[in-house]
Scaffold this active site. Structure first.
Site, PDB file in Angstrom:
ATOM      1  N   HIS A   9       0.854  -1.187   0.000  1.00  0.00           N
ATOM      2  CA  HIS A   9       0.000   0.000   0.000  1.00  0.00           C
ATOM      3  C   HIS A   9       0.890   1.236   0.000  1.00  0.00           C
ATOM      4  CE1 HIS A   9      -2.881   3.046   1.360  1.00  0.00           C
ATOM      5  NE2 HIS A   9      -3.809   2.247   0.856  1.00  0.00           N
ATOM      6  N   GLU A  28      -3.718   2.776  -7.435  1.00  0.00           N
ATOM      7  CA  GLU A  28      -4.059   3.897  -6.558  1.00  0.00           C
ATOM      8  C   GLU A  28      -3.003   5.001  -6.652  1.00  0.00           C
ATOM      9  OE1 GLU A  28      -6.426   2.860  -2.644  1.00  0.00           O
ATOM     10  OE2 GLU A  28      -4.386   2.097  -2.538  1.00  0.00           O
TER      11      GLU A  28
END
Length: 222
Positions: free
Chosen positions: A93, A141
């Site tokens: 992430h 993302e």
């Protein structure tokens, strides 16, 4: 195309901590049962066991280290989260970035313990590189849009469609999720129209006054 896969990352938001983690998970389960949409949650590590034990829905870890049993103080061990009830994990992430070698090691650990894997990426080249490794999912993302309320599907649709195309050429078994700024039904609809098979989102649901209503709004256009 079937129904999308929705992954809700709790991060370390206060609203998704402890009892809050349970309440949001229950809201996710209710909406999932009503709609047939698979919704997974990624609570903080200490909440994995509690959520997985009390709410019947997929629970993911927010991180996994590529280590085995032994002298690895402070690391996240795949066997531990699996036995706590997790069925999958996020890897790389943007708020927990890893080197390529670390990503490979984490993915290897996920596969060893039968955990579904989501490798997070930030552009088309990194998505392509992740697809080569063969995770279950990649989640595109752009970090500048995370938590912004501006959905990547509108701000930078090319990075989503480009990622979908890259993955299809490299490893069509890998599914593409869309993240960053996703919070409303229009955002999910746009992400699906660009070829993604679901979304990874966080604050738009976790910090909502009524998470169940926010989830219902998210899926209303599918």
């Amino acid at each position: 195309m079937g129904l999308p896969f929705i992954v809700l990352n709790y991060k370390t938001y206060l609203q998704g901590t402890g009892q809050g983690a349970m309440e949001i998970a229950k809201a996710c389960k209710a909406v999932s049962e009503e709609s047939g949409v698979e919704i997974a949650v990624a609570p903080q590590l200490p909440d994995i066991y509690r959520v997985a034990s009390e709410v019947a829905l997929p629970v993911f870890s927010q991180h996994l280290d590529g280590i085995g049993a032994g002298s690895f103080t402070g690391h996240v061990f795949g066997k531990c989260i699996k036995e706590a009830g997790a069925v999958g994990t996020l890897i790389n992430h943007s708020e927990k970035r890893l080197t390529l070698a670390e990503i490979e090691a984490s993915l290897k650990a996920a596969k060893e313990f039968g955990l579904r894997s989501i490798i997070c990426t930030n552009n088309v080249p990194t998505t392509a590189a992740a697809a080569v490794l063969g995770p279950d999912y990649v989640a595109i993302e752009p970090p500048e849009l995370i938590g912004s309320g501006i959905p990547v599907s509108k701000a930078d649709p090319e990075v989503v469609s480009g990622s979908v195309e890259a993955v299809a050429k490299i490893n069509p078994r890998v599914k593409v999720l869309c993240g960053a700024g996703i919070s409303k039904g229009e955002d999910l609809r746009a992400a699906l129209d660009l070829g993604s098979q679901g979304v990874l989102l966080a604050s738009g649901i976790v910090k909502a006054t009524d998470p169940k209503a926010a989830l219902e709004d998210l899926i209303r256009l599918i």
